[in-house]
Design a protein around this motif. Structure first.
Motif, mmCIF file in Angstrom:
data_model
loop_
_atom_site.group_PDB
_atom_site.id
_atom_site.type_symbol
_atom_site.label_atom_id
_atom_site.label_comp_id
_atom_site.label_asym_id
_atom_site.label_seq_id
_atom_site.Cartn_x
_atom_site.Cartn_y
_atom_site.Cartn_z
ATOM 1 N N ASP A 1 0.846 -1.463 0.368
ATOM 2 C CA ASP A 1 -0.324 0.214 -0.367
ATOM 3 C C ASP A 1 0.862 1.304 -0.012
ATOM 4 O OD1 ASP A 1 -3.142 -0.849 -0.428
ATOM 5 O OD2 ASP A 1 -2.124 -1.903 1.722
ATOM 6 N N ILE A 2 0.401 2.352 -0.472
ATOM 7 C CA ILE A 2 0.790 4.180 -0.691
ATOM 8 C C ILE A 2 -0.176 4.120 0.038
ATOM 9 C CG2 ILE A 2 1.773 5.122 -1.558
ATOM 10 C CD1 ILE A 2 3.018 3.645 -3.550
ATOM 11 N N GLU A 3 0.117 5.107 1.094
ATOM 12 C CA GLU A 3 -0.899 5.652 1.977
ATOM 13 C C GLU A 3 -1.217 6.917 1.264
ATOM 14 O OE1 GLU A 3 -2.765 4.575 4.256
ATOM 15 O OE2 GLU A 3 -1.582 2.291 4.630
ATOM 16 N N GLU A 4 -0.045 7.909 0.789
ATOM 17 C CA GLU A 4 -0.181 9.028 0.210
ATOM 18 C C GLU A 4 -1.824 8.648 -1.073
ATOM 19 O OE1 GLU A 4 1.629 12.400 -1.927
ATOM 20 O OE2 GLU A 4 3.067 11.110 -0.933
ATOM 21 N N LEU A 5 -1.687 7.962 -1.509
ATOM 22 C CA LEU A 5 -2.384 7.472 -2.370
ATOM 23 C C LEU A 5 -3.698 7.131 -1.728
ATOM 24 C CD1 LEU A 5 -0.449 5.105 -5.280
ATOM 25 C CD2 LEU A 5 -1.671 7.711 -5.242
ATOM 26 N N ARG A 6 -4.233 5.814 -1.036
ATOM 27 C CA ARG A 6 -4.999 6.297 -0.561
ATOM 28 C C ARG A 6 -5.429 7.397 0.554
ATOM 29 N NH1 ARG A 6 -5.947 0.230 2.936
ATOM 30 N NH2 ARG A 6 -3.944 1.125 4.010
ATOM 31 N N ASN A 7 -5.100 8.123 1.127
ATOM 32 C CA ASN A 7 -5.322 8.912 1.862
ATOM 33 C C ASN A 7 -6.378 9.174 2.930
ATOM 34 O OD1 ASN A 7 -4.665 11.913 1.658
ATOM 35 N ND2 ASN A 7 -6.569 12.339 0.493
ATOM 36 N N SER A 8 -6.554 7.784 3.364
ATOM 37 C CA SER A 8 -7.848 8.135 4.361
ATOM 38 C C SER A 8 -6.474 7.922 5.808
ATOM 39 C CB SER A 8 -8.343 6.562 4.470
ATOM 40 O OG SER A 8 -7.257 5.676 4.123
ATOM 41 N N VAL A 9 -5.254 7.781 6.064
ATOM 42 C CA VAL A 9 -5.079 7.390 7.259
ATOM 43 C C VAL A 9 -3.266 8.071 7.017
ATOM 44 C CG1 VAL A 9 -6.137 5.657 8.611
ATOM 45 C CG2 VAL A 9 -4.600 5.126 6.917
ATOM 46 N N TYR A 10 -3.231 9.159 6.186
ATOM 47 C CA TYR A 10 -1.562 9.473 5.747
ATOM 48 C C TYR A 10 -1.643 10.513 6.463
ATOM 49 C CZ TYR A 10 2.090 11.300 2.904
ATOM 50 O OH TYR A 10 2.521 11.829 2.612
ATOM 51 N N ASN A 11 -0.955 10.280 7.277
ATOM 52 C CA ASN A 11 -0.043 10.581 8.463
ATOM 53 C C ASN A 11 1.537 11.767 8.138
ATOM 54 O OD1 ASN A 11 0.716 8.814 9.519
ATOM 55 N ND2 ASN A 11 -1.264 8.019 10.542
ATOM 56 N N GLU A 12 2.476 12.197 9.747
ATOM 57 C CA GLU A 12 3.597 11.627 9.929
ATOM 58 C C GLU A 12 3.536 9.532 9.124
ATOM 59 O OE1 GLU A 12 7.300 13.788 9.503
ATOM 60 O OE2 GLU A 12 5.070 14.284 9.010
ATOM 61 N N ASN B 1 3.607 7.876 8.333
ATOM 62 C CA ASN B 1 3.116 7.196 6.731
ATOM 63 C C ASN B 1 4.056 7.940 5.799
ATOM 64 O OD1 ASN B 1 1.607 5.012 7.713
ATOM 65 N ND2 ASN B 1 -0.589 6.415 7.583
ATOM 66 N N ARG B 2 4.093 9.575 5.773
ATOM 67 C CA ARG B 2 5.489 10.673 5.250
ATOM 68 C C ARG B 2 6.349 9.517 5.459
ATOM 69 N NH1 ARG B 2 8.698 13.566 5.307
ATOM 70 N NH2 ARG B 2 8.168 13.695 7.565
ATOM 71 N N SER B 3 6.851 9.349 6.515
ATOM 72 C CA SER B 3 8.114 8.632 6.570
ATOM 73 C C SER B 3 8.335 7.306 6.418
ATOM 74 C CB SER B 3 8.095 9.015 8.549
ATOM 75 O OG SER B 3 9.965 8.593 8.857
ATOM 76 N N GLU B 4 7.571 6.752 7.121
ATOM 77 C CA GLU B 4 8.035 5.281 6.025
ATOM 78 C C GLU B 4 7.977 5.276 5.067
ATOM 79 O OE1 GLU B 4 7.577 1.662 6.267
ATOM 80 O OE2 GLU B 4 8.438 2.419 8.285
ATOM 81 N N PHE B 5 7.418 6.253 3.821
ATOM 82 C CA PHE B 5 7.399 6.364 2.513
ATOM 83 C C PHE B 5 8.360 6.410 1.919
ATOM 84 C CE2 PHE B 5 6.922 8.487 -1.552
ATOM 85 C CZ PHE B 5 6.364 6.955 -2.587
ATOM 86 N N GLU B 6 9.360 7.860 2.386
ATOM 87 C CA GLU B 6 10.689 8.323 2.433
ATOM 88 C C GLU B 6 11.709 7.130 2.506
ATOM 89 O OE1 GLU B 6 10.452 12.477 4.033
ATOM 90 O OE2 GLU B 6 8.533 13.249 3.262
ATOM 91 N N PHE B 7 11.236 6.662 4.168
ATOM 92 C CA PHE B 7 12.852 5.814 4.390
ATOM 93 C C PHE B 7 12.660 4.739 2.701
ATOM 94 C CE2 PHE B 7 14.124 1.940 6.573
ATOM 95 C CZ PHE B 7 15.945 2.800 6.810
ATOM 96 N N MET B 8 11.384 4.417 2.833
ATOM 97 C CA MET B 8 11.475 3.281 1.777
ATOM 98 C C MET B 8 11.895 3.683 0.302
ATOM 99 S SD MET B 8 8.816 1.092 -0.388
ATOM 100 C CE MET B 8 7.560 3.144 -0.974
ATOM 101 N N VAL B 9 12.055 4.568 -0.355
ATOM 102 C CA VAL B 9 12.429 5.057 -1.289
ATOM 103 C C VAL B 9 13.946 5.502 -1.223
ATOM 104 C CG1 VAL B 9 12.092 7.239 -2.518
ATOM 105 C CG2 VAL B 9 10.240 6.832 -2.361
ATOM 106 N N ARG B 10 14.607 5.785 -0.034
ATOM 107 C CA ARG B 10 15.709 6.044 0.499
ATOM 108 C C ARG B 10 17.102 4.643 0.163
ATOM 109 N NH1 ARG B 10 18.261 9.035 6.312
ATOM 110 N NH2 ARG B 10 20.457 8.103 5.855
ATOM 111 N N VAL B 11 15.720 3.825 0.852
ATOM 112 C CA VAL B 11 16.833 2.621 1.059
ATOM 113 C C VAL B 11 16.595 1.197 -0.058
ATOM 114 C CG1 VAL B 11 16.916 2.772 3.830
ATOM 115 C CG2 VAL B 11 15.065 1.345 2.160
ATOM 116 N N ALA B 12 15.304 1.018 -0.861
ATOM 117 C CA ALA B 12 14.818 -0.048 -1.628
ATOM 118 C C ALA B 12 16.241 0.143 -2.708
ATOM 119 C CB ALA B 12 13.597 0.154 -1.980
#
Length: 348
Positions: free
Chosen positions: A107-118, A120-131
């Protein structure tokens, strides 16, 4: 050496846990060694939460020690719980042991936009950083990630989630029945409050949080474990729909269908059930290309198409569904995506 981090939560009982468990099983057969991080549902008190974080700290420290140099590690994103010492040790694995990371996105919570919070934002940014490689649902999600700055060479398309099962596939009977499986909470899927207004369709509901909606065209059959559901489906079509309306898919959950691969679609196909999906959903292209169901603008249009369908046409669709079912039940799509991600990493 190949590894995978597995979040273990014995209390999980939902489609999401089935999706992650299937990936774990498929990866393990491909020699990805499981490294477990255990989560116990914390009671609503500070002591339970502290105990969980202490466990995370030591388990991630042990995980770091266990992983060999120059290995590949599979992570299933997003991680649902904050975990002390996780990010620090993943970065250490990359920087000190030259470990490569495959991120399989659920899931990408920014796209789902129902429970997008700090978080989830941090989680996504870290994923992009390390993958080093991402496995994404479909081409629409790929394009969205590219717009976020992820290089095309780092993105592998899954196409559809597998759905492992060894339950027998019942022969399906042609009928104007629509199966709806999943969370039946009206606050999540408000369109369920309108389905009694769809003429010439009967609805068979399976799942949790059902509130009685007395209507002659609605039958509630209860909630079942994922591995038990397929045996319940004997006729009709499985519905992939979301939002507030029977006329279109709208709101945050409806819009998410433009990017997401709903796991319930995999459930239906694995069970040998033809599907009905919103025409603007990302997976509508897959359904149309494979000839495994109907792509519609509204549930009223769905009723019209089914009323004009013959049994022979339905049986032909079922035949194609069964061909895809074999693939999903064996983990074909996940294995193919993981193999491609590994091939690319070896060429880095």
């Amino acid at each position: 050496m190949l590894y995978q981090v597995v979040e273990s939560n014995k209390n999980a009982f939902n489609a999401g846990s089935k999706a992650t468990a299937d990936i774990t099983s498929i990866a393990e057969k491909m020699n990805f060694k499981p490294l477990y991080v255990h989560h116990i549902e914390a009671k609503n008190n500070i002591f339970s939460k502290i105990v969980n974080q202490i466990r995370y700290f030591f388990e991630w420290s042990q995980l770091y020690k266990e992983v060999e140099d120059n290995s590949v590690i599979l992570l299933q994103h997003p991680f649902r719980n904050r975990q002390c010492n996780r990010e620090k040790n993943i970065l250490k694995l990359k920087e000190r042991k030259n470990v490569k990371v495959i991120s399989l996105i659920h899931d990408i919570e920014e796209l789902r936009n129902s429970v997008y919070n700090e978080h989830n934002r941090s989680e996504f940014e870290f994923m992009v950083r390390v993958a080093d490689q991402f496995i994404v649902h479909n081409s629409k999600m790929k394009e969205w990630l590219k717009d976020k700055g992820v290089g095309e060479s780092k993105i592998v398309i899954l196409e559809i989630f597998d759905y492992l099962s060894d339950s027998p596939i019942n022969e399906k009977n042609f009928a104007n029945n629509i199966i709806i499986a999943g969370n039946l909470d009206l606050s999540k899927s408000a369109y369920l409050g309108e389905i009694q207004n769809v003429s010439n369709l009967n609805f068979d509901l399976y799942g949790v949080n059902y509130k009685n909606n007395a209507s002659p065209n609605i039958a509630y059959h209860g909630a079942f474990k994922p591995e038990e559901l397929s045996e319940q489906f004997t006729s009709g079509f499985g519905l992939v729909w979301d939002g507030t309306s029977i006329d279109t898919c709208d709101g945050n959950t409806g819009n998410y269908l433009r990017y997401n691969n709903p796991h319930k679609l995999s459930l239906y196909i694995s069970s040998g059930v033809p599907v009905v999906i919103w025409k603007e959903a990302a997976l509508a292209t897959f359904v149309k290309e494979k000839g495994i169901g109907l792509c519609v603008n509204s549930l009223t249009e769905c009723a019209e198409l089914i009323s004009n369908m013959s049994k022979d046409q339905y049986d032909e669709i079922c035949s194609r569904v069964n061909e895809e079912s074999i693939k999903l039940r064996s983990g074909f799509y996940s294995k193919r995506a993981l193999e491609e991600a590994l091939r690319r990493i070896q060429n880095i």
